[in-house]
Scaffold this active site. Structure first.
Site, PDB file in Angstrom:
ATOM      1  N   GLY A   1      49.086  81.462 -40.334  1.00 23.32           N
ATOM      2  CA  GLY A   1      50.482  80.670 -39.585  1.00 23.32           C
ATOM      3  C   GLY A   1      50.929  81.501 -41.894  1.00 23.32           C
ATOM      4  O   GLY A   1      50.352  81.125 -42.241  1.00 23.32           O
ATOM      5  N   CYS A   2      52.162  80.708 -41.656  1.00 29.58           N
ATOM      6  CA  CYS A   2      52.957  81.098 -43.097  1.00 29.58           C
ATOM      7  C   CYS A   2      52.379  80.542 -44.422  1.00 29.58           C
ATOM      8  O   CYS A   2      51.978  81.171 -45.448  1.00 29.58           O
ATOM      9  CB  CYS A   2      54.129  80.563 -42.241  1.00 29.58           C
ATOM     10  SG  CYS A   2      55.065  79.285 -42.034  1.00 29.58           S
ATOM     11  N   TYR A   3      52.316  79.139 -43.885  1.00 31.62           N
ATOM     12  CA  TYR A   3      52.078  78.633 -45.429  1.00 31.62           C
ATOM     13  C   TYR A   3      50.663  78.655 -45.607  1.00 31.62           C
ATOM     14  O   TYR A   3      50.467  79.222 -46.870  1.00 31.62           O
ATOM     15  CB  TYR A   3      52.147  77.089 -45.265  1.00 31.62           C
ATOM     16  CG  TYR A   3      53.448  76.222 -44.958  1.00 31.62           C
ATOM     17  CD1 TYR A   3      54.148  76.174 -46.278  1.00 31.62           C
ATOM     18  CD2 TYR A   3      53.400  75.437 -43.704  1.00 31.62           C
ATOM     19  CE1 TYR A   3      54.754  74.803 -46.049  1.00 31.62           C
ATOM     20  CE2 TYR A   3      54.677  74.605 -43.633  1.00 31.62           C
ATOM     21  CZ  TYR A   3      55.529  74.581 -44.700  1.00 31.62           C
ATOM     22  OH  TYR A   3      56.639  73.622 -45.085  1.00 31.62           O
ATOM     23  N   ALA A   4      49.363  78.873 -44.573  1.00 30.10           N
ATOM     24  CA  ALA A   4      48.354  78.988 -44.610  1.00 30.10           C
ATOM     25  C   ALA A   4      47.869  80.532 -45.138  1.00 30.10           C
ATOM     26  O   ALA A   4      47.155  80.672 -46.006  1.00 30.10           O
ATOM     27  CB  ALA A   4      47.589  78.998 -43.365  1.00 30.10           C
TER      28      ALA A   4
END
Ligand SMILES: NC(=O)C1=CN([C@@H]2O[C@H](COP(=O)(O)OP(=O)(O)OC[C@H]3O[C@@H](n4cnc5c(N)ncnc54)[C@H](OP(=O)(O)O)[C@@H]3O)[C@@H](O)[C@H]2O)C=CC1
Ligand SMILES: CC(=O)N[C@@H](CCC(=O)OP(=O)(O)O)C(=O)O
EC number: 1.2.1.38
Length: 312
Positions: free
Chosen positions: A131-134
């Site tokens: 994921g992007c935030y991840a």
């Protein structure tokens, strides 16, 4: 001859970025590009990719007639498994990369945090892109795990392209004007993703703002006795110092505008006081948070240079 890939979900923001990257690739071409809404248009009419081939609206039954080296799924969460089943029934050799969250907790898939799992990814057929935030959170946490003395709390702010193209409050310009919208303040899937990958409890509070692309993560965590800012910087330099797509920012505070449109993650702004750390990580959600990392992973799995098409 170039290797050939199929892209399902090409119309989305991430699909568009991936097509642009493929335009600069020396050995991989999008042989099949699928979107329900763009069906019948020439690829070059919609994408920064020079091709008169028509965009298709692929069905599961069409998969059997296609011999491709790789498939990329850039679909809303929940839709990938039916495609994976259709592809695998016909061809177990093709690389499949899923940009969504459907396989990030599946141990039969390889988790595509490139800088951590290069060896595994270069042998993988099934890759779940992080994921992007991840990705931004893991860049900040992974090198300093040994120093943390309790859960890390991450305050995240994303541009609204993170919410995709399907209309919602999170990408509604009227709702976002002069505004900041908190959402999913407990139990966001990236909280689970990062906690699982790091083996360390992370609490994540996402927000969406009026800008289009980019994410800021401000991470705060208790430190073990005696850990100083110099230890944190040294760990970042040791783990990320040689990485082309991770910049340790010692001389300035990382800011979203510095990474919007760029391939790298910026990490820095380290501040330590009274046994407590704060650090900042920024990423373009559509690039290193999605398409760039997908390109790195495809390159490794297909035997290309990892940075083919990613201009450093
Ligand atoms: N946006 C971001 O910042 C990031 C996104 N991701 C992940 O990447 C993937 C794509 O994201 P994004 O580009 O933002 O998404 P979008 O919502 O912008 O695009 C989704 C795509 O899926 C297609 N689609 C939607 N519904 C269906 C359906 N029922 N059947 C077939 N195709 C469908 C759409 O095309 P059409 O309707 O024309 O068929 C469109 O091309 C998602 O899994 C997302 O979680 C990952 C990291 C960051
Ligand atoms: C602003 C916004 O809505 N951001 C999205 C980012 C997640 C994403 O796109 O990634 P995956 O669905 O692939 O995990 C969200 O919080 O769901």
């Amino acid at each position: 001859m170039k290797k050939r890939m199929g892209l399902i979900g090409a119309r989305g923001y991430v699909g568009g970025e991936l097509m642009r990257l493929l335009g600069a690739h020396s050995g991989l071409e999008p042989a099949v590009v699928s979107s329900r809404q763009l069906v019948g248009q020439k690829i070059s009419e919609h994408f920064e990719y020079p091709s008169d081939t028509l965009i298709r609206d692929l069905g599961f039954e069409d998969v059997a007639e296609l011999e491709l080296d790789a498939w990329v799924l850039a679909l809303p969460n929940g839709l990938a498994p039916a495609w994976v089943e259709a592809i695998r029934q016909h061809d177990k050799d093709a690389v499949i990369l899923d940009l969504g969250a459907d396989y990030r907790f599946d141990s039969t898939w390889t988790y595509g945090f490139t800088e951590r799992f290069r060896d595994q990814i270069s042998k993988a057929k099934l890759i779940s892109n992080p994921g992007c935030y991840a990705t931004a959170m893991q860049v900040a946490i992974w090198p300093i795990l040994e120093f943390l003395d309790g859960p890390a709390h991450a305050f995240g702010v994303s541009g609204y392209s993170g919410a995709g193209t399907t209309p919602s409050d999170k990408n509604n310009p009227e709702r976002l004007r002069d505004n900041l919208i908190p959402y999913a303040l407990t139990g966001h899937i990236h909280e689970r993703e990062v906690s699982t990958q790091m083996g360390h409890s992370v609490r994540f509070m996402p927000h969406v703002a009026e800008f289009f692309r980019g994410i800021n993560i401000t991470l705060s965590a208790p430190l073990k006795d005696g850990v100083e800012a110099a230890d944190i910087w040294a760990a970042y330099e040791r783990v990320w110092g040689a990485e082309p797509l991770i910049q340790v920012e010692k001389d300035r505070m990382p800011e979203v505008a510095q990474v919007a449109g760029a391939h790298h993650v910026g990490v820095g702004g380290v501040s330590v006081k009274d046994g407590h750390l704060v650090v900042v990580s920024v990423i373009d959600n559509l690039l290193k948070g999605a398409a760039t990392q997908a390109m790195q992973n495809l390159n490794l799995a297909l035997g290309f240079d990892e940075f083919n098409s990613v201009k450093l």
